[in-house]
Scaffold this motif. Sequence first.
Motif, PDB file in Angstrom:
ATOM      1  N   GLY A 347      46.826  88.309 -63.709  1.00 53.21           N
ATOM      2  CA  GLY A 347      47.603  87.181 -62.474  1.00 53.21           C
ATOM      3  C   GLY A 347      47.476  86.278 -63.544  1.00 53.21           C
ATOM      4  N   ASN A 348      47.996  85.672 -62.783  1.00 55.28           N
ATOM      5  CA  ASN A 348      48.763  84.425 -63.477  1.00 55.28           C
ATOM      6  C   ASN A 348      48.357  82.957 -62.867  1.00 55.28           C
ATOM      7  OD1 ASN A 348      51.110  83.409 -61.720  1.00 55.28           O
ATOM      8  ND2 ASN A 348      51.417  85.856 -62.569  1.00 55.28           N
ATOM      9  N   TYR A 349      49.032  82.030 -63.261  1.00 56.92           N
ATOM     10  CA  TYR A 349      49.166  80.634 -62.124  1.00 56.92           C
ATOM     11  C   TYR A 349      50.422  79.989 -63.094  1.00 56.92           C
ATOM     12  CZ  TYR A 349      43.961  81.004 -62.367  1.00 56.92           C
ATOM     13  OH  TYR A 349      42.679  81.945 -61.772  1.00 56.92           O
ATOM     14  N   MET A 350      50.789  78.803 -61.420  1.00 57.59           N
ATOM     15  CA  MET A 350      51.919  78.723 -61.673  1.00 57.59           C
ATOM     16  C   MET A 350      51.839  77.125 -61.879  1.00 57.59           C
ATOM     17  SD  MET A 350      54.052  80.950 -61.988  1.00 57.59           S
ATOM     18  CE  MET A 350      56.067  79.599 -62.142  1.00 57.59           C
ATOM     19  N   LEU A 351      52.086  75.980 -62.292  1.00 51.13           N
ATOM     20  CA  LEU A 351      51.791  74.380 -61.941  1.00 51.13           C
ATOM     21  C   LEU A 351      53.230  73.940 -61.573  1.00 51.13           C
ATOM     22  CD1 LEU A 351      50.205  72.251 -62.911  1.00 51.13           C
ATOM     23  CD2 LEU A 351      51.535  71.995 -64.577  1.00 51.13           C
ATOM     24  N   PHE A 352      52.880  73.616 -60.033  1.00 48.75           N
ATOM     25  CA  PHE A 352      54.042  73.427 -59.188  1.00 48.75           C
ATOM     26  C   PHE A 352      54.126  71.106 -59.597  1.00 48.75           C
ATOM     27  CE2 PHE A 352      55.702  71.913 -54.613  1.00 48.75           C
ATOM     28  CZ  PHE A 352      56.919  71.740 -55.167  1.00 48.75           C
ATOM     29  N   ASP A 353      55.137  71.082 -59.698  1.00 51.87           N
ATOM     30  CA  ASP A 353      55.400  69.109 -59.740  1.00 51.87           C
ATOM     31  C   ASP A 353      55.950  69.269 -58.262  1.00 51.87           C
ATOM     32  OD1 ASP A 353      55.671  66.456 -59.966  1.00 51.87           O
ATOM     33  OD2 ASP A 353      56.153  66.990 -62.272  1.00 51.87           O
ATOM     34  N   LYS A 354      54.642  68.544 -58.082  1.00 51.13           N
ATOM     35  CA  LYS A 354      55.976  68.181 -56.182  1.00 51.13           C
ATOM     36  C   LYS A 354      56.984  66.413 -56.461  1.00 51.13           C
ATOM     37  CE  LYS A 354      50.989  68.459 -54.644  1.00 51.13           C
ATOM     38  NZ  LYS A 354      49.732  67.552 -53.924  1.00 51.13           N
ATOM     39  N   ARG A 355      57.151  65.982 -57.796  1.00 53.94           N
ATOM     40  CA  ARG A 355      57.498  65.586 -57.602  1.00 53.94           C
ATOM     41  C   ARG A 355      59.187  65.570 -57.609  1.00 53.94           C
ATOM     42  NH1 ARG A 355      54.074  62.554 -62.284  1.00 53.94           N
ATOM     43  NH2 ARG A 355      54.604  64.335 -62.573  1.00 53.94           N
ATOM     44  N   ASN A 356      59.025  66.630 -58.468  1.00 53.57           N
ATOM     45  CA  ASN A 356      60.532  67.047 -59.280  1.00 53.57           C
ATOM     46  C   ASN A 356      60.614  68.346 -59.159  1.00 53.57           C
ATOM     47  OD1 ASN A 356      59.119  68.788 -60.752  1.00 53.57           O
ATOM     48  ND2 ASN A 356      59.954  67.916 -63.204  1.00 53.57           N
ATOM     49  N   ARG A 357      59.835  69.601 -58.294  1.00 50.65           N
ATOM     50  CA  ARG A 357      59.503  70.764 -57.567  1.00 50.65           C
ATOM     51  C   ARG A 357      59.973  72.050 -58.774  1.00 50.65           C
ATOM     52  NH1 ARG A 357      61.007  70.519 -51.750  1.00 50.65           N
ATOM     53  NH2 ARG A 357      60.960  68.525 -51.277  1.00 50.65           N
ATOM     54  N   MET A 358      59.991  71.166 -59.198  1.00 49.59           N
ATOM     55  CA  MET A 358      60.267  72.474 -60.597  1.00 49.59           C
ATOM     56  C   MET A 358      58.354  72.881 -61.372  1.00 49.59           C
ATOM     57  SD  MET A 358      62.700  72.971 -62.553  1.00 49.59           S
ATOM     58  CE  MET A 358      61.526  73.891 -64.007  1.00 49.59           C
ATOM     59  N   TYR A 359      58.203  74.880 -61.464  1.00 49.45           N
ATOM     60  CA  TYR A 359      57.379  75.736 -61.325  1.00 49.45           C
ATOM     61  C   TYR A 359      57.301  75.864 -63.107  1.00 49.45           C
ATOM     62  CZ  TYR A 359      57.483  76.557 -56.452  1.00 49.45           C
ATOM     63  OH  TYR A 359      56.921  76.474 -54.715  1.00 49.45           O
ATOM     64  N   TYR A 360      55.749  75.375 -63.667  1.00 54.79           N
ATOM     65  CA  TYR A 360      55.613  75.632 -64.793  1.00 54.79           C
ATOM     66  C   TYR A 360      54.781  76.809 -65.529  1.00 54.79           C
ATOM     67  CZ  TYR A 360      57.739  70.997 -65.463  1.00 54.79           C
ATOM     68  OH  TYR A 360      59.209  70.163 -65.190  1.00 54.79           O
ATOM     69  N   ALA A 361      55.475  78.683 -65.775  1.00 59.33           N
ATOM     70  CA  ALA A 361      54.305  79.785 -65.779  1.00 59.33           C
ATOM     71  C   ALA A 361      53.477  79.169 -66.977  1.00 59.33           C
ATOM     72  CB  ALA A 361      55.388  80.628 -66.338  1.00 59.33           C
ATOM     73  N   LEU A 362      52.421  78.956 -66.325  1.00 59.25           N
ATOM     74  CA  LEU A 362      51.324  78.830 -67.584  1.00 59.25           C
ATOM     75  C   LEU A 362      50.649  80.202 -68.156  1.00 59.25           C
ATOM     76  CD1 LEU A 362      49.272  75.758 -65.337  1.00 59.25           C
ATOM     77  CD2 LEU A 362      51.029  75.814 -67.210  1.00 59.25           C
ATOM     78  N   GLY A 363      50.285  81.487 -67.638  1.00 63.29           N
ATOM     79  CA  GLY A 363      50.277  82.509 -67.582  1.00 63.29           C
ATOM     80  C   GLY A 363      48.600  82.398 -66.850  1.00 63.29           C
ATOM     81  N   GLU A 364      47.904  83.077 -68.507  1.00 61.58           N
ATOM     82  CA  GLU A 364      45.874  83.612 -67.545  1.00 61.58           C
ATOM     83  C   GLU A 364      45.277  82.243 -67.329  1.00 61.58           C
ATOM     84  OE1 GLU A 364      44.537  86.852 -68.555  1.00 61.58           O
ATOM     85  OE2 GLU A 364      46.155  88.787 -66.911  1.00 61.58           O
ATOM     86  N   LEU A 365      45.812  81.303 -68.707  1.00 64.43           N
ATOM     87  CA  LEU A 365      44.908  79.877 -69.410  1.00 64.43           C
ATOM     88  C   LEU A 365      43.919  81.076 -69.594  1.00 64.43           C
ATOM     89  CD1 LEU A 365      45.536  78.419 -66.309  1.00 64.43           C
ATOM     90  CD2 LEU A 365      46.916  77.753 -68.504  1.00 64.43           C
ATOM     91  N   GLY A 366      42.893  80.439 -69.141  1.00 58.69           N
ATOM     92  CA  GLY A 366      41.457  80.890 -69.306  1.00 58.69           C
ATOM     93  C   GLY A 366      41.075  82.211 -68.688  1.00 58.69           C
ATOM     94  N   GLY A 367      41.682  82.184 -68.130  1.00 60.70           N
ATOM     95  CA  GLY A 367      41.254  83.829 -67.529  1.00 60.70           C
ATOM     96  C   GLY A 367      41.472  83.712 -65.767  1.00 60.70           C
ATOM     97  N   ALA A 368      42.178  85.082 -65.375  1.00 64.48           N
ATOM     98  CA  ALA A 368      42.174  85.937 -63.644  1.00 64.48           C
ATOM     99  C   ALA A 368      40.963  85.351 -63.545  1.00 64.48           C
ATOM    100  CB  ALA A 368      43.615  86.399 -63.654  1.00 64.48           C
TER     101      ALA A 368
END
Length: 622
Positions: A347-368
């Motif tokens: 899987g993967n993780y998406m970081l969502f900034d609530k202020r500017n409404r942007m999503y940043y793709a983070l990949g699996e980080l340290g494990g899905a």
Amino acid sequence: MARTRALVHPALLSSLALSLALVGGCKSKTDDAASTGAADSSPDKAADEGGASAGADSAGSAESADSGAVAGDESGAPGPVVDEEPDDPRAAAIEITKSSAASSVSAKGAKGLGFSIEKISHLFALKATAKVPEWGARGEGEAKLTRDDDLDTAWRCEFGGDAPCVLGLALPEKAKVEVLRLYTATGPRYRDYKGHPHVARVRVHTDAGFVEADLPEGANHAYVRFAAPVETQSLAIEVLGVHEGNKDKQIHLAEVEVYGTEGVPRPPITLDPSLAWVGWETTTWGGADLDHKIRQLFVYFARDGEDGEDGPPRRRFARATAVFGQLGDDYALFERLYGTKCEGASGNYMLFDKRNRMYYALGELGGAGAEVYRHAAGRGFAVGWMNDEGQFTVKGVVEEGGKLKWKRPPKAGVADGRAQLSAWGFDPDPLDRGVEHGGAVAGCHRGGAGELEPVIAAAKLATGGELDPAAWMICSVGGDTLYASAPCGGHARAYQLDGAGKLIGEHESKDADARGLRLRRSGDQLFVELSSKQGDSSSLYLAEPGRLVELERNGGLAVRPPSTCGVCEDAWLNPEAPASEGGSEEDSVDEGAEPEPEPGADEAPEADEARPLPPPAPAPPG
């Protein structure tokens, strides 16, 4: 349900945009929330009920998605617009431009924006007024439904008519536009997804000419990315082609977001993950017994408004298997598991900034599927495994000094994982995916001798040996009392009694196929997840003073591992090895793969869906 307003930290914008954002933030309603879980993926064809959506979710894709138009509503009638943003008079006065010539700048469609945070960190969502231009088809529903952060509402238009299907966006001021994000799939039911066409090709008209782009197929967001910033005060998205549906020719534009710089920022969004949950159509997993692919799941958030018979007003916000965070945090983390062969999850993780409404793709980080840790000030997350034997795979992202910075395990290793997390600014205790039976939930305790007497009397329960008090959780709900039990291999049951001991709400499963329960407290409300089908599905209830409401017949607080991966096991497996490095911007894929084949077809995900990871160095926002 009234919500506390959240404080908003300064956004990651240019100095001019920052001042504008703060003004917009003051005027906006803030309902941000702690995150909870939910899943994304593309629809798969579950045999019954029109096919639950399924499909492999992509690793490191660009955003948790919104879906659908007036999803699942055969009448096509739009739902109510809630928390509506007021139109800016300057934007309302703008006429939507129809370009007669191509722009000198090209554009292309994409499934995501890539892994390089640095390349997109300067962008923010722009304030815009949606309108239907005079030269386009009138369509059905209000254009503003494309801007309400709800996938269950949409502007609709019959493709192929005398006038083109066109949605316009007017900006209060000129801005430099770089990205459009569109959601044109219907849902959440699979039959609706297949029944209506999805947009395949668009022409985007701007003040500087038009561009054309092909959009990827699938039940996920699609992007139009300009090769260079385009200065404009109006945009018009004209549909040139569609991926045909099997029912009609009516396209649905559920969500449209425009990103750029030097314009008026859209107000921050308020999300409360403590008031979020996941919904699906049949079960959470499809595929072979030991090669599972996630079905189509969506994260829902409660929102302001009067409660109805089905509980609080809601918005279908994104495709994910869980969302984490707290009310007032700057960021939310969406977890999107998309596959498992039982020895570990993908899987993967998406970081969502609530202020500017942007999503940043983070990949699996340290494990899905690993433990999720929240930054103590709400400015980031970390994910990974650690144990007393020295394992520490945790990786994360934190905003420091206005820039997002990666946190990775030091090459020398970590002797004390909790100390390392604290040094990075994270709470060393992981966030939960719902509290299981016997866990610590405010106002709840495990039943003891004699404590089931009131519910036995009120619900007229048999007093056989199965009524072990220790198998029940007893919780206060205002002046009411909730009794809930879902032992592995037993019946899932919940009963709510008022202060006089009268039964005012109940759930009793027909089959003895439970695999535990999960609880989450939010003030005087209690979310109650009661599993079924050995944990492959569950029902979600909201207990509040005076009533017990079914939120989802098929839904929960987060996705459990498939039943075939372990008997009565709800925790994701720690593979006891660091996640492999890798991933690049080119690996980026959308929030879900193409629709999965019919259940039983043993197909592996495409190569580019295989676990992309973060870039090798921190990529700070501008």
